[in-house]
Design a protein around this motif. Structure first.
Motif, mmCIF file in Angstrom:
data_model
loop_
_atom_site.group_PDB
_atom_site.id
_atom_site.type_symbol
_atom_site.label_atom_id
_atom_site.label_comp_id
_atom_site.label_asym_id
_atom_site.label_seq_id
_atom_site.Cartn_x
_atom_site.Cartn_y
_atom_site.Cartn_z
ATOM 1 N N TRP A 72 -1.658 -6.399 -4.258
ATOM 2 C CA TRP A 72 -0.698 -6.632 -3.624
ATOM 3 C C TRP A 72 0.258 -7.233 -4.196
ATOM 4 O O TRP A 72 1.774 -7.376 -3.588
ATOM 5 C CB TRP A 72 -1.667 -7.661 -2.358
ATOM 6 N N GLN A 73 0.670 -7.842 -5.234
ATOM 7 C CA GLN A 73 1.801 -8.395 -5.693
ATOM 8 C C GLN A 73 2.557 -7.300 -6.060
ATOM 9 O O GLN A 73 3.826 -7.681 -5.974
ATOM 10 C CB GLN A 73 1.080 -9.481 -6.766
ATOM 11 N N GLN A 74 1.977 -6.511 -6.469
ATOM 12 C CA GLN A 74 3.064 -5.278 -6.633
ATOM 13 C C GLN A 74 3.602 -4.987 -6.037
ATOM 14 O O GLN A 74 5.078 -3.778 -5.325
ATOM 15 C CB GLN A 74 2.266 -4.627 -7.956
ATOM 16 N N ILE A 75 2.556 -4.176 -4.854
ATOM 17 C CA ILE A 75 2.649 -3.727 -3.982
ATOM 18 C C ILE A 75 4.089 -3.661 -2.726
ATOM 19 O O ILE A 75 4.938 -3.577 -2.778
ATOM 20 C CB ILE A 75 1.572 -3.120 -2.958
ATOM 21 N N LEU A 76 3.727 -4.982 -2.444
ATOM 22 C CA LEU A 76 5.153 -5.674 -1.625
ATOM 23 C C LEU A 76 5.984 -6.577 -2.632
ATOM 24 O O LEU A 76 7.159 -6.720 -1.704
ATOM 25 C CB LEU A 76 4.005 -7.075 -1.597
ATOM 26 N N ALA A 77 6.065 -6.459 -3.992
ATOM 27 C CA ALA A 77 7.117 -5.999 -4.410
ATOM 28 C C ALA A 77 8.398 -4.845 -4.738
ATOM 29 O O ALA A 77 8.831 -4.552 -5.031
ATOM 30 C CB ALA A 77 6.965 -6.543 -5.816
#
Length: 273
Positions: A72-77
């Motif tokens: 999620w940290q990568q996706i939401l970035a």
């Protein structure tokens, strides 16, 4: 794999290693029959208590939840307002649950079927579920309605679509009794939960179809899916419901607060296509 991410992108897509399928270590490469024959005790634990299951010094489900939080940290970035994420069943479950703050004990309770899609909407301080496990084929919905022994089919009232979707559901399972909840959203919740508990305690019924408004549907789903420890889900509205949509909850036991969410906010347009 997702669209809208700016780093290591090939043709608009990026591979995120943490989105790989659940790691089962020494079970890897074995079919379920071989695994059950060679590791009967461990296999039984994996099937009955997956969140607590450990193998080769690892806890696969808890590790999966951690990997989903990293993803999620990568996706939401992503430098986009919309992202498409394609992953396996268990990974999608973990993504949905971690987004909602739900624990590993929810593993196998948010259904993800092949080729289905789920949609979440993120704001700066909230996550809303717009749909879960929406099926591309009508026959898949019919299968889900008929295969669960105990079930609650929620129809969000408010338009003529409600009668259309009810007609289709009754064609699939003619034995399901139907009720229309009335009054305030709170009164509707009481009506539906009372009817559901009566149905679950009866040997003659396999479930009910209930029509309620969107606010009542949201609280009913949260009550049925949550356990006493899942306070995050119970704190505020989480699920969106379009008028005329169908939501299916299945019950493997007669506990009305331990449901599996088969699908949510499934539109009549898709169901009746």
């Amino acid at each position: 794999i997702l669209q809208g991410y700016s780093k290591e992108v090939v043709d608009g897509m990026c591979v995120i290693p943490s989105l790989r399928e659940i790691d089962l270590y020494s079970f890897q490469g074995m079919d379920k029959y071989s695994t059950r024959a060679a590791n009967s005790k461990e296999y039984a634990e994996w099937k009955s208590h997956p969140a607590e299951f450990e193998i080769d010094g690892h806890a696969p489900v808890r590790e999966l939840w951690y990997r989903a939080s990293l993803a999620w940290q990568q996706i939401l970035a992503a430098e986009s307002d919309h992202c498409l994420v394609v992953a396996h069943n268990a990974v999608n479950q973990a993504l949905i649950c971690t987004a909602l703050g739900l624990p590993p004990s929810m593993f196998r309770r948010i259904q993800q079927s092949n080729a289905s899609f789920s949609q979440l909407q993120f704001t700066h301080d909230d996550v809303r579920v717009q749909c879960i496990n929406s099926f591309p084929l009508v026959s898949m919905m019919e299968k889900e309605i008929t295969k669960s022994h105990y079930k609650l089919v929620l129809v969000c009232g408010g338009t003529n679509d409600s009668s259309s979707i009810l007609s289709r559901i009754k064609d699939v399972d003619t034995m399901l009794p139907c009720m229309v909840a009335v009054g305030t959203p709170g009164e509707q919740v009481v009506d539906v939960m009372t009817a559901l508990e009566a149905s679950l305690s009866s040997s003659a019924q396999s479930g009910i179809v209930a029509i309620a408004d969107a606010e009542a549907c949201d609280e009913i789903v949260r009550r049925c899916v949550s356990s006493d420890t899942d306070t995050v889900l119970m704190n505020q509205r989480r699920f969106d419901f379009r008028p005329g949509s169908a939501t299916i909850l299945s019950f493997t036991s007669k506990d009305s607060c331990h449901a599996n969410l088969v699908c949510s906010n499934y539109t009549s347009q898709r169901l009746l296509a």
